[in-house]
Scaffold this motif. Structure first.
Motif: not given
Length: 338
Positions: A250-253, A247-248
């Motif tokens: 994919m959000d480029s975090l 998830v992180y």
């Protein structure tokens, strides 16, 4: 049954817990509890039992209760609605109600229905007068005088609606934090790893966020965390790690990752399983003020710095009997019931 008899009974229960691993039925207890709740691994249950064995000594019980004037009076029935996030998480409320001479009406979490009834059965075996003072229920709560309920921020609204007219303690979500100075030894950081990973981080006393000085070097921190690297072998834990990482990403975090835990810079307190939030601070006094303003969200602070009320590294999951959840004195509450 007077206070001394109740203290003696709980001290004997502590002695039972210290020897429970030698009991023939111990392995079946572990298997049943883990089958009901996959987070209740044998290691976590053993840790919980041993922690309570250490707490339930005659001296600890006497030191704790000597701070109050516990008179023998007509007992009240206290409904205790228990969480199920870690093994025996509701035991302190159970103990507090009974040690003050009151009756407990316990509603167990569906995630933890085995361990507390086991201890209650042993307590009654030790002191039969407890038999009429302990009741477990799966149904609607009836005929009680006060309520102690533990749950999430969402369930607390439900508790307030239904039980607000009774004397009550209603607990919400809280998390624990650690404040690092940058001068910790590897041994201290390994103890911090215990505070982070014990019970898979599911307890309100687990450290879910760390504060570090600006430009902190995480190298020694990550080296110390490797004392818990085997946690990734738990299938429930690795599922959470893989999911949160995906998830992180994919959000480029931006993340710091050591292949079994994720560090994410975040202003929040409640990090997901396998994730620890972190934030930087410039001045410790400013951070103290910030945490004071956020006290309703913080269960405990772990540090080697001089901070009021802090606990030492490695002690977050070993609270003393007189260290109350949410800072609310349960015994004082119970003694004030009319």
């Amino acid at each position: 049954m007077d206070l001394k008899e109740r203290i003696n009974a709980f001290a004997e229960l502590g002695n039972f817990l210290s020897k429970i691993e030698s009991k023939n039925e111990f392995e079946s207890i572990l298997a049943s509890a883990e089958a009901q709740n996959g987070w209740f691994t044998p290691e976590n249950i053993k840790f919980s039992f041993q922690s309570w064995a250490n707490a339930l000594t005659e001296k600890n019980l006497q030191d704790w209760t000597s701070n109050y004037n516990i008179e023998e009076k007509n007992p009240k029935t206290v409904a205790v609605i228990m969480a199920g996030n870690i093994p025996l998480v509701g035991f302190h409320d159970f103990l507090s109600v009974l040690i003050t001479g009151n009756n407990v009406l316990a509603k167990l979490s569906s995630n933890d229905k085995i361990l507390l009834p086991l201890l209650a059965k042993e307590l009654i075996s030790i002191e039969p007068n407890f038999k009429n003072k302990i009741e477990f229920t799966d149904g609607k709560l009836n005929d009680f005088d006060a309520v102690i309920a533990t749950g999430s921020n969402n369930t607390s609204k439900y508790f307030e609606y239904y039980f607000g007219k009774y004397p009550h303690i209603i607990r919400k979500n809280r998390n624990s934090v650690a404040i690092l100075s940058g001068n910790e030894t590897k041994e201290e950081l390994e103890l911090l790893a215990d505070d982070i990973f014990q019970y898979f981080g599911l307890g309100c006393r687990n450290v879910s966020k760390i504060y570090v000085p600006e430009n902190y070097d995480f190298k020694l921190f990550f080296e110390a965390m490797f004392s818990w690297k085997e946690i990734i072998n738990n299938h429930k834990y690795i599922n959470n790690y893989d999911y949160n990482k995906a998830v992180y990403l994919m959000d480029s975090l931006p993340l710091l990752d050591n292949e079994f835990m994720l560090l994410k810079k975040d202003s929040g307190f409640s990090s997901p399983i396998s994730v620890v939030f972190y934030d930087e601070y410039a001045a410790i006094e400013t951070l103290k003020d910030e945490l004071e303003s956020q006290s309703e969200n913080v269960q405990c602070i772990v540090s080697n710095l001089e901070i009021d009320g802090k606990v030492n590294f490695g002690e977050a999951q070993k609270p003393k009997l007189w260290e109350y959840a949410d800072g609310v004195d349960t015994i004082d509450f119970l003694l004030k019931l009319n």
